[in-house]
Design an enzyme around this catalytic site. Structure first.
Site, mmCIF file in Angstrom:
data_model
loop_
_atom_site.group_PDB
_atom_site.id
_atom_site.type_symbol
_atom_site.label_atom_id
_atom_site.label_comp_id
_atom_site.label_asym_id
_atom_site.label_seq_id
_atom_site.Cartn_x
_atom_site.Cartn_y
_atom_site.Cartn_z
ATOM 1 C CD GLU A 145 -2.994 -1.034 2.295
ATOM 2 O OE1 GLU A 145 -4.168 -1.302 2.040
ATOM 3 O OE2 GLU A 145 -2.599 -0.725 3.439
ATOM 4 C CB CYS A 203 0.593 7.206 11.033
ATOM 5 S SG CYS A 203 1.810 8.217 10.259
HETATM 6 N N1 SAH Z 1 9.478 1.841 10.144
HETATM 7 C C1 SAH Z 1 9.425 3.276 10.135
HETATM 8 C C2 SAH Z 1 8.230 3.790 9.318
HETATM 9 C C3 SAH Z 1 6.958 3.410 9.983
HETATM 10 S S1 SAH Z 1 5.452 4.249 9.764
HETATM 11 C C4 SAH Z 1 9.340 3.795 11.548
HETATM 12 O O1 SAH Z 1 9.168 3.000 12.455
HETATM 13 O O2 SAH Z 1 9.465 5.003 11.740
HETATM 14 C C5 SAH Z 1 5.575 5.896 10.216
HETATM 15 C C6 SAH Z 1 5.145 6.272 11.634
HETATM 16 O O3 SAH Z 1 3.829 5.828 11.994
HETATM 17 C C7 SAH Z 1 6.078 5.715 12.676
HETATM 18 O O4 SAH Z 1 6.404 6.731 13.579
HETATM 19 C C8 SAH Z 1 5.209 4.676 13.349
HETATM 20 O O5 SAH Z 1 5.664 4.372 14.624
HETATM 21 C C9 SAH Z 1 3.866 5.350 13.324
HETATM 22 N N2 SAH Z 1 2.732 4.457 13.596
HETATM 23 C C10 SAH Z 1 2.649 3.125 13.387
HETATM 24 N N3 SAH Z 1 1.448 2.657 13.781
HETATM 25 C C11 SAH Z 1 0.746 3.708 14.225
HETATM 26 C C12 SAH Z 1 -0.574 3.872 14.735
HETATM 27 N N4 SAH Z 1 -1.404 2.836 14.843
HETATM 28 N N5 SAH Z 1 -0.950 5.107 15.105
HETATM 29 C C13 SAH Z 1 -0.132 6.177 14.962
HETATM 30 N N6 SAH Z 1 1.113 6.081 14.472
HETATM 31 C C14 SAH Z 1 1.558 4.866 14.114
#
Ligand code: SAH
Length: 343
Positions: free
Chosen positions: A91, A332
């Site tokens: 996605e 996110c």
């Molecule tokens: N692997 C990378 C990219 C991940 S996604 C990382 O960990 O940064 C980007 C952001 O979304 C990251 O900060 C991740 O922790 C956050 N994220 C993941 N799941 C989430 C959720 N359910 N609610 C809010 N943010 C979330």
């Protein structure tokens, strides 16, 4: 077969010379691939049919095809389900801002980092994406929109530092002057915090914004949310981020998913302010997004605003992330690896 979209212009020039073709052909092909987003050799109409056939016999162009698109009725955000040549599905999300279009790309099929609140990691990691496939996410979306994408965030499924070489190659190709030529300043690379990767990344001379998924102000709380915190203490991760800032001059962004009852109270906000004190930092507060398999609750808007105020009062620059695409599970942490079986 070698993926031609994976080659830097210099490498492509060598391949073209080896085929006995004139050097300027390499620039034409590079422009077709990265400036015009061509997905097949047939589109390269200023090349002779014979050359196009020769190229098709030697190279492939990593296939990334739009399977479905969902558009948010709230803000026009578009979530793309994309199919790769081996049938894997990923996605990507297209977001519209006043300054342009931004794509949130995936860097792996699934993810193996195991963050407790995130949908991308529920089924583990299947494989890395190649640089060509990550580029393909952007180019396919541009074809679909008929518009140029100006910004990119590496915040989809996957951990960029766990697919280091392909991610760096992707960034260099995306920024190539004779290709897409996206400004590195319009790119954000988000990581869960792998210190070796961050330190190495600071040496690449790629002035992108680094975002660290912090999510907690102490190791104990962080371990509850992120298994990676069991391997690397915060002190080490933050030292690597400081090194990134020192080397690149780019202010680091700290992401903090606010989770009800876990990291959202006043004491946590004070701890966070103390942790980041004196750093050239920006805190991005993300109200945690609901994920079916996870049972975390999102605090009220007023509680998150109170958290933000504490940070600001203590001199820490902090904003609350605007949510886009929440009606299409495009926010996110909601992107995931998907299986769709057709009858
Ligand atoms: N692997 C990378 C990219 C991940 S996604 C990382 O960990 O940064 C980007 C952001 O979304 C990251 O900060 C991740 O922790 C956050 N994220 C993941 N799941 C989430 C959720 N359910 N609610 C809010 N943010 C979330």
């Amino acid at each position: 077969m070698k993926d031609i979209r994976e080659l830097y212009l210099e490498e492509l020039k060598q391949e073209i010379a080896a085929l006995g073709e004139k050097a300027f052909r390499a620039e034409q092909i590079f422009s077709w691939l990265h400036e015009k987003g061509a997905a097949s050799f047939d589109e390269m109409t200023n090349l002779s049919l014979a050359l196009r056939e020769k190229l098709a016999g030697q190279f492939e162009i990593g296939s990334v095809r739009v399977r479905t698109v969902q558009e948010s009725a709230l803000d026009g955000t578009r979530k793309y389900l994309l199919e790769l040549s081996d049938g894997n599905l990923i996605e990507s999300v297209l977001m519209r801002y006043h300054y342009g279009c931004s794509v949130c790309v995936s860097t792996q099929v699934g993810c193996r980092m195991g963050c407790a609140f995130c949908a991308s990691t529920v089924e583990g990691m299947v494989r890395n994406l190649s640089a060509s496939e990550i580029l393909g996410e952007i180019y396919e979306i541009e074809r679909d929109l008929g518009e140029k994408v100006t910004h990119c965030v590496l915040m989809g499924s996957g951990e960029p530092m766990d697919n280091y070489d392909e991610v760096v190659r992707f960034l260099r190709l995306l920024g190539a002057q004779k290709g897409h030529h996206m400004s590195m300043r319009n790119i954000t690379v988000s990581t869960c915090g792998l210190p070796d990767g961050i330190r190495r990344f600071s040496q690449e001379n790629l002035p992108v914004t680094l975002a660290l998924s912090l999510h907690a102000a102490d190791d104990e709380t962080r371990k509850k949310l992120m298994p990676v915190a069991k391997r690397y203490p915060l002190s080490e991760v933050l030292r690597a981020c400081d090194a990134y800032f020192e080397r690149t001059g780019r202010r680091v962004s700290y992401e903090y998913a606010v989770v009800g009852g876990v990291n959202d109270n006043e004491a946590e906000a004070l701890k966070l302010a103390a942790l980041l004190k004196g750093k050239n930092a920006h805190v991005n507060l993300i109200p945690v997004n609901p994920v079916t398999e996870r049972h975390f609750t999102r605090p009220d808007r007023t509680e998150i605003e109170a958290f933000q105020k504490i940070l600001v009062k203590h001199g820490i620059n902090a904003t609350i992330r605007r949510e886009l695409g929440s009606d299409i599970d495009g926010a996110c942490g909601q992107l995931r690896r998907k299986y769709i079986r057709e009858e």
